[in-house]
Design a protein around this motif. Structure first.
Motif, mmCIF file in Angstrom:
data_model
loop_
_atom_site.group_PDB
_atom_site.id
_atom_site.type_symbol
_atom_site.label_atom_id
_atom_site.label_comp_id
_atom_site.label_asym_id
_atom_site.label_seq_id
_atom_site.Cartn_x
_atom_site.Cartn_y
_atom_site.Cartn_z
ATOM 1 N N LEU A 289 0.840 -1.195 0.000
ATOM 2 C CA LEU A 289 0.000 0.000 0.000
ATOM 3 C C LEU A 289 0.874 1.243 0.000
ATOM 4 O O LEU A 289 2.032 1.209 0.427
ATOM 5 C CB LEU A 289 -0.893 0.027 1.250
ATOM 6 N N GLN A 293 -2.815 5.394 1.414
ATOM 7 C CA GLN A 293 -3.848 4.351 1.427
ATOM 8 C C GLN A 293 -4.008 3.766 2.821
ATOM 9 O O GLN A 293 -5.130 3.544 3.292
ATOM 10 C CB GLN A 293 -3.497 3.249 0.426
ATOM 11 N N GLY A 297 -7.431 4.724 4.572
ATOM 12 C CA GLY A 297 -8.258 3.537 4.704
ATOM 13 C C GLY A 297 -8.524 3.197 6.156
ATOM 14 O O GLY A 297 -9.632 2.765 6.520
ATOM 15 N N ARG A 300 -11.286 5.710 7.554
ATOM 16 C CA ARG A 300 -12.618 5.406 7.026
ATOM 17 C C ARG A 300 -13.182 4.100 7.597
ATOM 18 O O ARG A 300 -14.398 3.958 7.761
ATOM 19 C CB ARG A 300 -12.576 5.332 5.499
ATOM 20 N N SER A 301 -12.305 3.161 7.948
ATOM 21 C CA SER A 301 -12.765 1.847 8.397
ATOM 22 C C SER A 301 -13.266 1.826 9.828
ATOM 23 O O SER A 301 -13.912 0.854 10.245
ATOM 24 C CB SER A 301 -11.617 0.829 8.276
ATOM 25 N N THR A 308 -15.100 10.784 6.880
ATOM 26 C CA THR A 308 -13.670 11.078 6.861
ATOM 27 C C THR A 308 -13.438 12.312 6.004
ATOM 28 O O THR A 308 -13.731 12.310 4.805
ATOM 29 C CB THR A 308 -12.897 9.888 6.262
ATOM 30 N N ALA A 324 -7.994 6.586 -2.276
ATOM 31 C CA ALA A 324 -7.234 5.942 -1.194
ATOM 32 C C ALA A 324 -8.092 5.698 0.032
ATOM 33 O O ALA A 324 -7.826 4.768 0.816
ATOM 34 C CB ALA A 324 -6.018 6.792 -0.832
ATOM 35 N N THR A 325 -9.131 6.501 0.229
ATOM 36 C CA THR A 325 -9.989 6.317 1.403
ATOM 37 C C THR A 325 -10.714 4.975 1.350
ATOM 38 O O THR A 325 -11.141 4.461 2.392
ATOM 39 C CB THR A 325 -11.045 7.439 1.507
ATOM 40 N N GLN A 326 -10.852 4.396 0.171
ATOM 41 C CA GLN A 326 -11.597 3.144 0.035
ATOM 42 C C GLN A 326 -10.723 1.909 0.255
ATOM 43 O O GLN A 326 -11.180 0.783 0.083
ATOM 44 C CB GLN A 326 -12.265 3.089 -1.334
ATOM 45 N N THR A 327 -9.489 2.109 0.650
ATOM 46 C CA THR A 327 -8.584 0.993 0.899
ATOM 47 C C THR A 327 -9.113 0.106 2.023
ATOM 48 O O THR A 327 -9.471 0.593 3.103
ATOM 49 C CB THR A 327 -7.184 1.516 1.283
ATOM 50 N N ALA A 328 -9.186 -1.192 1.762
ATOM 51 C CA ALA A 328 -9.662 -2.134 2.776
ATOM 52 C C ALA A 328 -8.573 -2.382 3.821
ATOM 53 O O ALA A 328 -7.391 -2.524 3.483
ATOM 54 C CB ALA A 328 -10.054 -3.446 2.115
ATOM 55 N N ILE A 329 -8.977 -2.416 5.071
ATOM 56 C CA ILE A 329 -8.065 -2.700 6.186
ATOM 57 C C ILE A 329 -8.478 -4.043 6.779
ATOM 58 O O ILE A 329 -9.526 -4.160 7.426
ATOM 59 C CB ILE A 329 -8.120 -1.587 7.251
#
Length: 349
Positions: A289, A293, A297, A300-301, A308, A324-329
């Motif tokens: 990443l 990201q 991410g 936002r998670s 955010t 980048a905010t949609q990056t899965a954690i």
């Protein structure tokens, strides 16, 4: 980009996207044409929630004060007003803003009413969807301070009086919902208690700094209040003034607000900031990443973040940060993030 989720903001009728566009660069680092391009790009991506303030852009200066609202207002005039959610803020005292209402000396009725009328004029609208108190008038540590000092106590407008003034604006239709910003646990509970006792509007959100370097909101004093009292967190400074992009590690003089205005963002000058940033940058690389990201991410998670806030000095930058905010954690990655938090606990409170 996949669609952004929509979430209720507190117990209000406002349904907001999980990402909000911040505008504090508009009128300083960002020219009006680029700002409008950012607004168009965000709206096309489903981000119809715009956050501004009467004192923006920052760093605050007499010459630019109100420019962000005017730029947003010029754009808003071309939009379907009922499809856009506008949040703005009234500036409080004790920040050396002598060009705003001569101080302003207080967060009292006269100042709140003067502030909302100015914002409505600059934004070219007749109502604000979310009106926020930018920071408390009372003595409390904020903007990088971390000690509460009773010696700094001073006379201030009561929270009840502030709520009464905001309640008038709601009754008059100038404001739909109210919120606070840079608040602490005691203040949140006072706003809730007094609203219930006096039948006044209830706050639906608090806008506080929250990022990998500053997770103070996660203490039970705040997340429990937010959960039990249904107060949404609008997380700002999600990239820690650019530190969490990692750009200052390789080049301490990289372009940005920190280098352009050396006295700005003092909370990020504390000794453990750079070691923590280096650790998060390394963690991002380990998982394939970018540092942005990972940072965006993560915010936002979080279950308690209503939206955010992301801002950018240019459209090109926003085109990188918004996706980048949609990056899965993953749970595994979150566990590694938490391990670093225990090693470098809130280095920039």
């Amino acid at each position: 980009m996949p669609p952004f989720q929509q979430r209720p903001l507190g117990n209000s009728d406002l349904i907001v996207p999980e990402v909000c566009l911040g505008t504090m660069t508009f009128g300083e680092q960002t020219a009006e044409s680029d700002a409008h391009a950012q607004l168009d790009y965000a709206l096309a991506a489903g981000i119809n929630f715009i956050d501004v303030a009467e004192m923006y852009p920052v760093p605050a200066r007499a010459e630019t004060c109100g420019a962000s609202e005017r730029i947003v207002g010029n754009w808003l005039a071309r939009q379907a007003r009922d499809q856009i959610l506008i949040a703005t803020k009234v500036a409080g005292p004790s920040r050396n803003l002598s060009w705003i209402r001569s101080g302003p000396p207080a967060m009292d009725r006269a100042n709140i009413r003067a502030a909302i009328d100015g914002s409505l004029q600059r934004l070219r609208t007749d109502y604000i969807d979310l009106y926020q108190l930018h920071w408390p008038e009372r003595n409390q540590p904020m903007f990088g301070q971390w000690h509460f000092d009773p010696a700094n106590e001073r006379e201030c407008t009561s929270i009840r009086e502030q709520l009464q003034a905001l309640g008038e604006l709601v009754k008059e239709g100038k404001v739909r919902q109210i919120g606070v910003s840079n608040e602490h646990a005691w203040g949140l509970m006072q706003f809730v208690r007094l609203a219930e006792e006096a039948g006044l509007p209830r706050i639906v959100s608090t806008q506080n700094a929250y990022n990998l370097l500053n997770r103070t909101y996660e203490t039970s004093l705040l997340t429990e209040i937010g959960h039990r009292e249904n107060i949404g967190l609008l997380a700002y400074s999600t990239l820690a003034f650019g530190h969490l992009t990692g750009k200052y590690l390789a080049n301490p003089d990289a372009p940005g607000r920190i280098t352009q205005w050396p006295t700005f963002g003092q909370r990020y000058t504390k000794p453990n900031v750079q070691p923590a940033v280096a650790a998060y940058v390394a963690l991002a690389a380990k998982h394939g990443l970018t540092p942005s990201q990972l940072a965006l991410g993560f915010v936002r998670s979080r279950w308690f973040v209503a939206s955010t806030i992301v801002g950018a000095s240019s459209l090109t930058q926003l085109q990188e940060t918004l996706p980048a905010t949609q990056t899965a954690i993953s749970p595994e990655l979150l566990a590694e993030i938490d391990a670093l938090q225990l090693r470098y606990t809130n280095p920039a409170p």
